[in-house]
Scaffold this active site. Structure first.
Site, PDB file in Angstrom:
ATOM      1  N   GLU A 168      39.337  43.542  32.409  1.00 17.35           N
ATOM      2  CA  GLU A 168      40.475  42.612  32.499  1.00 17.35           C
ATOM      3  C   GLU A 168      40.611  41.663  31.330  1.00 17.35           C
ATOM      4  OE1 GLU A 168      40.754  40.703  36.297  1.00 17.35           O
ATOM      5  OE2 GLU A 168      41.335  42.567  37.264  1.00 17.35           O
ATOM      6  N   GLU A 196      39.770  48.974  40.248  1.00 16.11           N
ATOM      7  CA  GLU A 196      39.729  47.985  41.339  1.00 16.11           C
ATOM      8  C   GLU A 196      41.046  48.039  42.110  1.00 16.11           C
ATOM      9  OE1 GLU A 196      38.699  43.908  40.292  1.00 16.11           O
ATOM     10  OE2 GLU A 196      37.240  44.640  38.817  1.00 16.11           O
TER      11      GLU A 196
HETATM   12  C1  BGP Z   1      39.488  40.962  39.468  1.00 11.55           C
HETATM   13  C2  BGP Z   1      38.078  40.914  38.918  1.00 11.55           C
HETATM   14  C3  BGP Z   1      37.012  41.031  39.952  1.00 11.55           C
HETATM   15  C4  BGP Z   1      37.330  40.406  41.276  1.00 11.55           C
HETATM   16  C5  BGP Z   1      38.751  40.647  41.731  1.00 11.55           C
HETATM   17  C6  BGP Z   1      39.169  39.825  42.923  1.00 11.55           C
HETATM   18  O1  BGP Z   1      40.302  40.190  38.656  1.00 11.55           O
HETATM   19  O2  BGP Z   1      37.876  41.929  37.965  1.00 11.55           O
HETATM   20  O3  BGP Z   1      35.829  40.556  39.365  1.00 11.55           O
HETATM   21  O4  BGP Z   1      36.938  39.086  41.320  1.00 11.55           O
HETATM   22  O5  BGP Z   1      39.679  40.397  40.709  1.00 11.55           O
HETATM   23  O6  BGP Z   1      39.417  38.504  42.536  1.00 11.55           O
HETATM   24  P1  BGP Z   1      39.056  37.264  43.423  1.00 11.55           P
HETATM   25  O7  BGP Z   1      37.599  37.340  43.656  1.00 11.55           O
HETATM   26  O8  BGP Z   1      39.456  36.059  42.636  1.00 11.55           O
HETATM   27  O9  BGP Z   1      39.861  37.401  44.650  1.00 11.55           O
END
Ligand code: BGP
Length: 474
Positions: A165, A373
């Site tokens: 990201e 993801e």
């Molecule tokens: C993405 C990241 C992850 C994870 C996910 C969910 O941006 O790559 O590391 O954190 O988002 O985000 P959050 O935990 O803020 O809900």
């Protein structure tokens, strides 16, 4: 367009799940590991990364659960300050050994390791020494980190993700540290350039050291819809896509800046420094695939130059309606989508948006794609029967998988799916209040309890998906 229902996925599809080191491992100062910038900057109102899900100490038990779930692959990240506590130089053998053991355990259980090299956790010492991603010195340090990993894990790991990201590091202030003296936008574009060079060097090195491996980025992307059919809004949505999505993907795949963004930067005096050889390096380092982190779509409308920029407020507590939209004066500002349901954290649930995005990426780049993801953050409840009834998560994932299946039918070369997350872990914004996993970790933000692993309803559902190789699940 819709087609006749047949949910089977291609043979060999990589059914996977994802985690990241700082959110999952814990042991944040153990066996020689030093602090990373996220260890330091994580939201202090919630759980920190010191224990997290305690995966560092329980990885064998966790891999056994992956096996039971039926995972064909597993996406994890490697903590830079665990392997190189000083950011460079001497390798921390215990740190490296942890990943060698993890990979060996995965392989022994027939699970393909998918390794992310950088997932937000820059060694804090490099930030202090030279400002981290703001300095070109980091390119060599990152290349050295990659070299250590390729040398010691390369015979087992065939799939590598360079940087997680890069796109979101623009939006989320806790993922980077900035200098108060320099306009923040200028710093962001400079860092983005430096980070893309580091990514390109990692690819070049991988080609030399591991010619049979596959390597690419993991990018956080959201398609942008216009608020109305007003031509200004249509243009605003196109530009939002350029700023938040195609700036990065064009740099990765074609090694070039989009002209409209270059012009925007030039007019504001914030173009990054381009040294001799930079653009040639970027052009030469084409990835094998695109990794896509997809959670939601966005809606934008035109914003005039005089639109006031508000601080982007992150909804950390999970109370609906608290998120402040992004504003880029003269280009676009975010707004509400009345057609979509939202999670408690205001993330719009838009499965069809995933198909739209996958098709758009396929049309532009014709590269294989893996979803690195995708998932739903929620307050999960452990009920008196010792179970977690997360039917909302099953619904979210099933709808997204249906769209993945349709996208494959559209011609997208989708080869894997890594829901976020395999187990509950520390959400960067909201600790353990916001959970994503197939497996519940018995702890809260304030109370470590016994850290027991409890299979949620979604665990059995995903097990069925993998067993039948069909998106609807068992
Ligand atoms: C993405 C990241 C992850 C994870 C996910 C969910 O941006 O790559 O590391 O954190 O988002 O985000 P959050 O935990 O803020 O809900």
């Amino acid at each position: 367009m819709n087609y006749k229902k047949d949910y089977s996925f291609p043979e060999g599809f990589l059914w996977s799940a994802a985690t990241a080191a700082y959110q999952f491992e814990g042991a944040y100062l153990e066996d020689g590991k030093t602090m990373s910038i996220v260890d330091k900057n994580i939201n202090p109102s919630f759980a920190n990364t010191s224990v997290a899900s305690d995966h560092y100490h329980r990885f064998k038990e966790d891999v056994a659960l992956m096996k039971e779930l039926g995972l064909k692959a597993y996406r994890f990240s490697i903590s830079w300050p665990r392997v190189l506590p000083k950011g460079r130089g001497e390798v921390n053998q215990k740190g490296l050994q942890f990943y060698q053991n993890l990979v060996a355990e995965l392989k022994a259980n027939g699970i393909e390791p998918l390794a992310t090299i950088y997932h937000f956790d820059l060694p804090a010492c490099l930030q202090e020494e030279y400002g981290g991603w703001s300095s070109r010195q980091i390119i060599d340090d990152f290349a050295y980190f990659c070299k250590v990993l390729f040398e010691h894990l390369g015979n087992q790991v065939k799939y590598w993700f360079t940087i997680n990201e890069q796109s979101n590091m623009f939006l989320l202030p806790y993922l980077m540290e900035f200098d108060d003296q320099i306009p923040i936008e200028k710093q962001k574009y400079e860092m983005n350039h430096i980070m893309t060079l580091a990514h390109a060097k990692a690819i070049t090195l991988c080609r030399e050291m591991l010619p049979d491996a596959k390597i690419g980025p993991a990018i956080g992307l959201s398609p942008n819809y216009p608020e109305s059919c007003r031509p200004e809004d249509i243009q605003a949505a196109r530009e939002a896509d350029d700023f938040r999505n195609y700036l990065f993907t064009d740099l990765y795949v074609h090694g070039r800046y989009r002209e409209n963004i270059w012009r925007y930067m030039k007019e504001r005096g914030i173009t990054p420094t381009i040294d001799e050889g930079d653009m040639e390096l970027l052009k030469s380092a084409k990835p094998d695939f695109l990794g896509i982190n997809y959670y939601q779509s966005r809606v934008v409308k035109y914003a005039s130059e005089s639109t006031i920029v508000r601080d982007m407020k992150v909804n950390a507590d999970g109370r609906k309606g608290e998120t402040e939209f992004e504003v880029v004066p003269g280009v676009y500002e975010g707004c509400n989508n009345p057609y979509l349901e939202k999670t408690d954290w205001d993330w719009e649930i838009d499965a069809i948006g995933l198909r739209t995005l996958l098709n758009e990426l396929n049309d532009r780049y014709r590269l294989p794609i893996i979803i690195t993801e995708n998932g739903m953050g929620a307050v999960d409840k452990l009920t008196a029967d010792g179970k977690v009834h997360d039917d909302y998560r099953i619904d979210y994932l099933a709808k997204h998988l249906e769209q993945c299946h349709l996208a494959i039918g559209d011609g997208v070369q989708l080869f894997g799916y890594c829901p976020w997350s395999f187990m509950d872990l520390v959400s960067t914004t909201s600790g353990f209040r916001k959970r994503y996993g197939f497996v519940y970790i018995n702890r809260t933000d304030d109370n470590l309890k016994d850290l027991r692993r409890i299979r949620k309803e979604s665990f059995y559902w995903y097990q069925g998906v993998i067993r039948t190789n069909e998106g609807v699940g068992g």
